[in-house]
Design a protein around this motif. Sequence first.
Motif, PDB file in Angstrom:
ATOM      1  N   ILE A 268     -18.550 -33.499  -8.682  1.00 40.68           N
ATOM      2  CA  ILE A 268     -19.733 -34.367  -8.691  1.00 40.68           C
ATOM      3  C   ILE A 268     -19.314 -35.828  -8.876  1.00 40.68           C
ATOM      4  CG2 ILE A 268     -20.150 -34.102 -11.167  1.00 40.68           C
ATOM      5  CD1 ILE A 268     -22.818 -34.306  -8.369  1.00 40.68           C
ATOM      6  N   GLU A 269     -18.248 -36.076  -9.660  1.00 39.30           N
ATOM      7  CA  GLU A 269     -17.779 -37.451  -9.849  1.00 39.30           C
ATOM      8  C   GLU A 269     -17.060 -37.964  -8.605  1.00 39.30           C
ATOM      9  OE1 GLU A 269     -15.496 -37.562 -13.446  1.00 39.30           O
ATOM     10  OE2 GLU A 269     -17.255 -37.193 -14.730  1.00 39.30           O
ATOM     11  N   VAL A 270     -16.391 -37.086  -7.894  1.00 40.56           N
ATOM     12  CA  VAL A 270     -15.747 -37.474  -6.638  1.00 40.56           C
ATOM     13  C   VAL A 270     -16.810 -37.840  -5.604  1.00 40.56           C
ATOM     14  CG1 VAL A 270     -14.330 -36.670  -4.711  1.00 40.56           C
ATOM     15  CG2 VAL A 270     -13.673 -36.110  -7.054  1.00 40.56           C
ATOM     16  N   ALA A 275     -19.366 -42.007  -2.419  1.00 39.69           N
ATOM     17  CA  ALA A 275     -20.606 -42.664  -2.014  1.00 39.69           C
ATOM     18  C   ALA A 275     -20.535 -44.165  -2.272  1.00 39.69           C
ATOM     19  CB  ALA A 275     -21.798 -42.048  -2.752  1.00 39.69           C
ATOM     20  N   LYS A 276     -19.966 -44.549  -3.422  1.00 36.06           N
ATOM     21  CA  LYS A 276     -19.825 -45.972  -3.739  1.00 36.06           C
ATOM     22  C   LYS A 276     -18.878 -46.674  -2.772  1.00 36.06           C
ATOM     23  CE  LYS A 276     -20.869 -45.680  -8.692  1.00 36.06           C
ATOM     24  NZ  LYS A 276     -20.322 -45.809 -10.080  1.00 36.06           N
ATOM     25  N   GLN A 277     -17.930 -45.911  -2.222  1.00 37.72           N
ATOM     26  CA  GLN A 277     -16.993 -46.474  -1.246  1.00 37.72           C
ATOM     27  C   GLN A 277     -17.570 -46.516   0.160  1.00 37.72           C
ATOM     28  OE1 GLN A 277     -13.578 -43.917  -1.731  1.00 37.72           O
ATOM     29  NE2 GLN A 277     -12.830 -45.000  -3.559  1.00 37.72           N
ATOM     30  N   GLY A 278     -18.805 -46.023   0.298  1.00 42.04           N
ATOM     31  CA  GLY A 278     -19.484 -46.092   1.585  1.00 42.04           C
ATOM     32  C   GLY A 278     -19.399 -44.852   2.442  1.00 42.04           C
ATOM     33  N   GLU A 303     -27.362 -28.302  -3.759  1.00 51.05           N
ATOM     34  CA  GLU A 303     -27.384 -29.246  -4.877  1.00 51.05           C
ATOM     35  C   GLU A 303     -26.518 -30.475  -4.613  1.00 51.05           C
ATOM     36  OE1 GLU A 303     -26.280 -26.991  -8.304  1.00 51.05           O
ATOM     37  OE2 GLU A 303     -28.251 -26.052  -8.489  1.00 51.05           O
ATOM     38  N   TYR A 304     -25.299 -30.271  -4.123  1.00 51.87           N
ATOM     39  CA  TYR A 304     -24.443 -31.423  -3.856  1.00 51.87           C
ATOM     40  C   TYR A 304     -24.968 -32.256  -2.690  1.00 51.87           C
ATOM     41  CZ  TYR A 304     -20.833 -29.765  -7.103  1.00 51.87           C
ATOM     42  OH  TYR A 304     -20.141 -29.385  -8.221  1.00 51.87           O
ATOM     43  N   GLN A 305     -25.571 -31.603  -1.725  1.00 52.28           N
ATOM     44  CA  GLN A 305     -26.199 -32.343  -0.631  1.00 52.28           C
ATOM     45  C   GLN A 305     -27.307 -33.251  -1.171  1.00 52.28           C
ATOM     46  OE1 GLN A 305     -26.046 -32.652   3.091  1.00 52.28           O
ATOM     47  NE2 GLN A 305     -27.315 -34.278   2.231  1.00 52.28           N
ATOM     48  N   GLU A 306     -28.125 -32.705  -2.048  1.00 53.37           N
ATOM     49  CA  GLU A 306     -29.226 -33.485  -2.634  1.00 53.37           C
ATOM     50  C   GLU A 306     -28.699 -34.649  -3.466  1.00 53.37           C
ATOM     51  OE1 GLU A 306     -33.014 -32.793  -5.683  1.00 53.37           O
ATOM     52  OE2 GLU A 306     -31.991 -31.065  -4.779  1.00 53.37           O
ATOM     53  N   GLU A 307     -27.683 -34.379  -4.303  1.00 50.08           N
ATOM     54  CA  GLU A 307     -27.126 -35.428  -5.153  1.00 50.08           C
ATOM     55  C   GLU A 307     -26.448 -36.514  -4.321  1.00 50.08           C
ATOM     56  OE1 GLU A 307     -27.407 -35.899  -8.452  1.00 50.08           O
ATOM     57  OE2 GLU A 307     -28.804 -34.208  -8.402  1.00 50.08           O
ATOM     58  N   PHE A 308     -25.706 -36.103  -3.300  1.00 47.64           N
ATOM     59  CA  PHE A 308     -25.008 -37.071  -2.458  1.00 47.64           C
ATOM     60  C   PHE A 308     -26.001 -37.962  -1.715  1.00 47.64           C
ATOM     61  CE2 PHE A 308     -22.299 -38.003   1.421  1.00 47.64           C
ATOM     62  CZ  PHE A 308     -21.419 -38.846   0.758  1.00 47.64           C
ATOM     63  N   HIS A 309     -27.092 -37.376  -1.303  1.00 45.71           N
ATOM     64  CA  HIS A 309     -28.133 -38.163  -0.617  1.00 45.71           C
ATOM     65  C   HIS A 309     -28.726 -39.207  -1.566  1.00 45.71           C
ATOM     66  CE1 HIS A 309     -32.073 -38.942   1.373  1.00 45.71           C
ATOM     67  NE2 HIS A 309     -31.333 -38.833   2.460  1.00 45.71           N
ATOM     68  N   LYS A 310     -28.953 -38.836  -2.826  1.00 47.81           N
ATOM     69  CA  LYS A 310     -29.466 -39.777  -3.818  1.00 47.81           C
ATOM     70  C   LYS A 310     -28.474 -40.917  -4.052  1.00 47.81           C
ATOM     71  CE  LYS A 310     -32.213 -36.420  -6.475  1.00 47.81           C
ATOM     72  NZ  LYS A 310     -32.311 -35.711  -7.789  1.00 47.81           N
ATOM     73  N   MET A 311     -27.197 -40.615  -3.913  1.00 47.81           N
ATOM     74  CA  MET A 311     -26.153 -41.615  -4.128  1.00 47.81           C
ATOM     75  C   MET A 311     -25.977 -42.552  -2.937  1.00 47.81           C
ATOM     76  SD  MET A 311     -23.264 -39.059  -5.713  1.00 47.81           S
ATOM     77  CE  MET A 311     -23.521 -38.082  -7.180  1.00 47.81           C
ATOM     78  N   GLY A 312     -26.672 -42.268  -1.843  1.00 40.25           N
ATOM     79  CA  GLY A 312     -26.556 -43.108  -0.660  1.00 40.25           C
ATOM     80  C   GLY A 312     -25.822 -42.462   0.491  1.00 40.25           C
ATOM     81  N   GLY A 313     -25.310 -41.251   0.276  1.00 42.69           N
ATOM     82  CA  GLY A 313     -24.647 -40.530   1.344  1.00 42.69           C
ATOM     83  C   GLY A 313     -25.647 -39.845   2.258  1.00 42.69           C
TER      84      GLY A 313
END
Length: 337
Positions: A268-270, A275-278, A303-313
């Motif tokens: 999750i931290e990766v 996401a922060k790196q674009g 779950e990771y798809q949902e979280e990554f989308h929230k992060m901008g991915g």
Amino acid sequence: MVFGKKGILLVNLGTPNSPSRGDVYVYLRQFLTDPRVIDIPWVQRQVLVNGIIAPFRSGSSAKLYQELWTPEGSPIKIYGERVAAGLQALLGDEYAVALGMRYQNPSIESALKQLIDQQVSEITVFPMFPQYASASTGSVHDEVMRLLRKEQVIPNVRFINSYYDHDPMIEIFADNARKFDIASYDHILFSFHGLPQRQMIKADACNHCLKTANCCETVSIKNQFCYSAQSHGTAYALAKKLNLTRDRYTISFQSRLGRDPWIQPYTIEVLEKLAKQGAKRLLVFSAAFVADCLETIVEISSEYQEEFHKMGGETVDLVPSLNDDPRWIKVIADMVR
């Protein structure tokens, strides 16, 4: 002279009997009170699991299992039954194949009885975990030995420890990935199920574990049974097969439970860092599992798809596991022979 059939015992982790809260509660209790899974003193483990985790997590876990469940049942059990049937057909009448689950049904006890009732001359125990860990493969071997020591006659028994870099298996995972346009992804993740660091240290007889930052990057005589080192070995074998340069992928670990430090980096931290790196598009392998299950279908794909989308991915795509692929069944047949 060998008179009886050769027995093959396939074992996977297990699944609740249904996605109801009651059945999930029973499953969590059996799973988490295993001293190889939560390796704390007996009294503390009972209080933690029976007083906190099972009562409070069974409801939320049941909702996840309801999301996972198919009309046929739990995927991990469905794939296990199909693999067992396919393996029996491939090996023929000289072999007897049985499927057991470490937790819940069909139990290891029932599978062993099935083999012993057929008067097998030997049993090969094949845990469906490519990488060795005390909490998975070790627990399977422990349970088989506990059950067999009750028998008056114990046939020859062979335990398979691990097959984390077995090339025919790696090739199937890689071929599943080739169905995607790998070049279109910003990054590749090799996400393995996590373990507490304390369990890694307990399994280390050479004072090697976590002594250096890169202690898991090469499998050696000192860490040959280390789960993290074997996971790295799987990832490196896949990367080599797919011609991935080191900057194109990250090895990470998921499914952390509790506050104690687990193997790092955490998936999750990766995801957050990428996401922060674009990064927008990620392709994920979950090669600790040979069958898609809660940790792949729900945790990664949902779950990771949902979280990554929230992060901008945008996209988290999961490379399918080996499941009931006929090529995988043949690989197992070749290994147990």
